[in-house]
Design a protein around this motif. Structure first.
Motif, PDB file in Angstrom:
ATOM      1  N   GLY A 125      48.695  -2.930  95.277  1.00 22.78           N
ATOM      2  CA  GLY A 125      48.205  -1.321  95.655  1.00 22.78           C
ATOM      3  C   GLY A 125      49.273  -0.255  95.732  1.00 22.78           C
ATOM      4  O   GLY A 125      48.769   0.710  94.791  1.00 22.78           O
ATOM      5  N   ASP A 126      50.566  -1.162  95.421  1.00 20.81           N
ATOM      6  CA  ASP A 126      51.598   0.064  94.550  1.00 20.81           C
ATOM      7  C   ASP A 126      51.701   0.839  96.521  1.00 20.81           C
ATOM      8  O   ASP A 126      51.072   1.250  96.859  1.00 20.81           O
ATOM      9  CB  ASP A 126      51.444   0.230  94.333  1.00 20.81           C
ATOM     10  N   GLY A 127      52.790   2.062  96.015  1.00 25.36           N
ATOM     11  CA  GLY A 127      52.778   3.057  97.001  1.00 25.36           C
ATOM     12  C   GLY A 127      53.770   2.829  98.120  1.00 25.36           C
ATOM     13  O   GLY A 127      53.720   1.688  98.458  1.00 25.36           O
ATOM     14  N   MET A 128      53.738   3.806  98.714  1.00 18.27           N
ATOM     15  CA  MET A 128      54.169   3.291  99.953  1.00 18.27           C
ATOM     16  C   MET A 128      53.614   2.353 100.847  1.00 18.27           C
ATOM     17  O   MET A 128      52.237   2.500 100.929  1.00 18.27           O
ATOM     18  CB  MET A 128      54.957   4.486 100.612  1.00 18.27           C
ATOM     19  N   PRO A 129      54.341   2.005 101.621  1.00 21.66           N
ATOM     20  CA  PRO A 129      53.472   0.762 102.475  1.00 21.66           C
ATOM     21  C   PRO A 129      52.592   1.134 103.552  1.00 21.66           C
ATOM     22  O   PRO A 129      53.548   2.413 103.547  1.00 21.66           O
ATOM     23  CB  PRO A 129      55.148   0.171 103.510  1.00 21.66           C
ATOM     24  N   THR A 130      52.084   0.716 103.542  1.00 20.57           N
ATOM     25  CA  THR A 130      50.517   1.670 104.327  1.00 20.57           C
ATOM     26  C   THR A 130      50.857   1.351 105.906  1.00 20.57           C
ATOM     27  O   THR A 130      49.753   1.794 106.900  1.00 20.57           O
ATOM     28  CB  THR A 130      49.002   1.476 103.964  1.00 20.57           C
ATOM     29  N   ALA A 131      51.821  -0.182 106.115  1.00 22.87           N
ATOM     30  CA  ALA A 131      51.354  -0.423 107.805  1.00 22.87           C
ATOM     31  C   ALA A 131      52.582  -1.001 107.856  1.00 22.87           C
ATOM     32  O   ALA A 131      53.755  -1.177 107.423  1.00 22.87           O
ATOM     33  CB  ALA A 131      50.621  -1.378 107.709  1.00 22.87           C
ATOM     34  N   ILE A 140      50.564  -7.470 102.179  1.00 25.50           N
ATOM     35  CA  ILE A 140      51.798  -7.829 102.600  1.00 25.50           C
ATOM     36  C   ILE A 140      52.450  -5.965 102.388  1.00 25.50           C
ATOM     37  O   ILE A 140      51.869  -5.293 101.899  1.00 25.50           O
ATOM     38  CB  ILE A 140      52.665  -8.557 101.849  1.00 25.50           C
ATOM     39  N   ALA A 141      53.407  -5.318 103.985  1.00 24.37           N
ATOM     40  CA  ALA A 141      53.756  -3.794 103.463  1.00 24.37           C
ATOM     41  C   ALA A 141      54.379  -3.762 102.315  1.00 24.37           C
ATOM     42  O   ALA A 141      54.483  -3.507 101.272  1.00 24.37           O
ATOM     43  CB  ALA A 141      54.075  -3.587 105.120  1.00 24.37           C
ATOM     44  N   ALA A 142      55.674  -4.624 102.216  1.00 26.97           N
ATOM     45  CA  ALA A 142      56.432  -4.757 101.175  1.00 26.97           C
ATOM     46  C   ALA A 142      56.896  -6.163 101.275  1.00 26.97           C
ATOM     47  O   ALA A 142      58.043  -7.131 102.034  1.00 26.97           O
ATOM     48  CB  ALA A 142      57.563  -3.879 101.628  1.00 26.97           C
ATOM     49  N   ALA A 143      57.527  -6.496  99.949  1.00 29.48           N
ATOM     50  CA  ALA A 143      58.421  -7.480  99.366  1.00 29.48           C
ATOM     51  C   ALA A 143      59.224  -7.224  98.411  1.00 29.48           C
ATOM     52  O   ALA A 143      58.829  -6.654  97.554  1.00 29.48           O
ATOM     53  CB  ALA A 143      56.735  -8.608  98.321  1.00 29.48           C
ATOM     54  N   ASP A 144      59.796  -7.918  98.174  1.00 25.30           N
ATOM     55  CA  ASP A 144      61.691  -8.059  97.378  1.00 25.30           C
ATOM     56  C   ASP A 144      61.022  -9.283  96.099  1.00 25.30           C
ATOM     57  O   ASP A 144      61.270 -10.169  97.091  1.00 25.30           O
ATOM     58  CB  ASP A 144      62.938  -7.957  97.995  1.00 25.30           C
ATOM     59  N   ASN A 186      51.993  -2.948  99.014  1.00 25.89           N
ATOM     60  CA  ASN A 186      50.267  -3.442  99.813  1.00 25.89           C
ATOM     61  C   ASN A 186      50.169  -4.645  99.146  1.00 25.89           C
ATOM     62  O   ASN A 186      48.938  -4.425  98.359  1.00 25.89           O
ATOM     63  CB  ASN A 186      50.100  -1.745  99.513  1.00 25.89           C
ATOM     64  N   ALA A 187      50.464  -5.504  99.055  1.00 24.10           N
ATOM     65  CA  ALA A 187      50.044  -6.930  97.800  1.00 24.10           C
ATOM     66  C   ALA A 187      48.956  -7.728  98.578  1.00 24.10           C
ATOM     67  O   ALA A 187      49.232  -7.614 100.572  1.00 24.10           O
ATOM     68  CB  ALA A 187      50.653  -7.245  97.272  1.00 24.10           C
TER      69      ALA A 187
END
Length: 270
Positions: free
Chosen positions: A51-57, A71-75, A83-84
């Motif tokens: 989804g990209d964008g800022m983390p939603t959770a 996933i909120a954010a992954a490196d 947001n994947a």
């Protein structure tokens, strides 16, 4: 002015998952509605959407029903994606899962291991003593049905350390310090506290010389000493409800009534 269609990646997110060599390391993931696991390592079966964008959770979320992990954010190789939704392959390891509850002890009375003693209701919270055992009070019950101090071992075995009541049914303290017949405390309510001397201190809401409560000391061997019997208003607080051990080594607490205004008092007992 530049119009941005969508955010592909952002440089840094604190606590982001780390994806490397086919493994995804997750600091914390919520499973279902309320269980949170920490330090989870998994393999990724496939990317379902991004989804990209800022983390939603704040946390990743895994749905056991669909097998999907949001996933909120992954490196990934230095770039942070947000947001994947992925399909989990296999769980490699995890730690810090939700606490598992087990029943340590069920109160009942009379207890067959202590004939004649009936455990009371209205128990206070427990403390863990320096010996590793747990200690608490029962407002009623005990040998005289006026309350007791009990001990529970880490294995769940319970025993009565002291039963409140007449001196004839209680261990006697040093000469002049133990309770005289009919002057012992009754109905302990306040939490116990343990001093550096190893003794346990507590308060009863009734009993004592005036029937308005006591502050007591209990040795590890079960010997009780009444440190203070509360009097009557307005000269003293009556019916203590709390007790704590101060940094100066004195005992402090409050009473529900008595004092100059007869609406309660804060007291200190050396």
């Amino acid at each position: 002015m530049v119009s941005v269609e969508r955010l592909i990646s952002i440089g840094s997110v604190s606590g982001a998952d780390l994806y490397s060599a086919g493994e995804l390391i997750i600091p914390a993931v919520q499973v279902g509605g309320d269980k949170t696991y920490e330090n989870v390592a998994i393999t990724v079966a496939g990317l379902l959407s991004s989804g990209d964008g800022m983390p939603t959770a704040a946390l990743d979320h895994y749905d056991p029903g669909t097998g999907e992990l949001t996933i909120a954010a992954a490196d990934v190789a230095g770039q942070v994606y947000t947001n994947a939704v992925i399909r989990v392959g296999s769980i490699i390891s995890f730690s810090g899962g939700p606490l598992q509850e087990s029943l340590l002890h069920s109160f009942s009375g009379p207890d067959g291991s202590i004939p004649g003693n009936t455990y009371g209701e209205d128990r206070s919270g427990i403390i863990q003593g320096i010996d590793g055992n747990f200690y608490g009070t029962a407002n009623r019950g005990g040998a005289n049905n006026t309350g007791a101090v009990f001990k529970i071992t880490p294995g769940g075995a319970e025993s009565i350390v002291y039963s409140f009541g007449p001196a004839a049914s209680s261990p006697a303290g040093p000469p002049g310090s133990g309770p005289a017949p009919g002057t012992d405390g009754e109905g302990p309510l306040a939490y116990l506290v343990q001093g550096a001397d190893g003794n346990v201190y507590g308060a009863t809401g009734q009993g004592g010389t005036a029937g308005t409560g006591t502050v007591f000391l209990l040795t590890p061997g079960g010997v009780e000493i009444v440190l203070h019997s509360f009097g009557t208003a307005p000269n003293d607080g009556v019916f203590p409800t709390s007790l704590s051990l101060g940094l100066d080594g004195n005992l402090y607490g409050t009473t529900s009534a008595g004092g100059i205004t007869e609406r309660g008092a804060m007291f200190k007992v050396t």
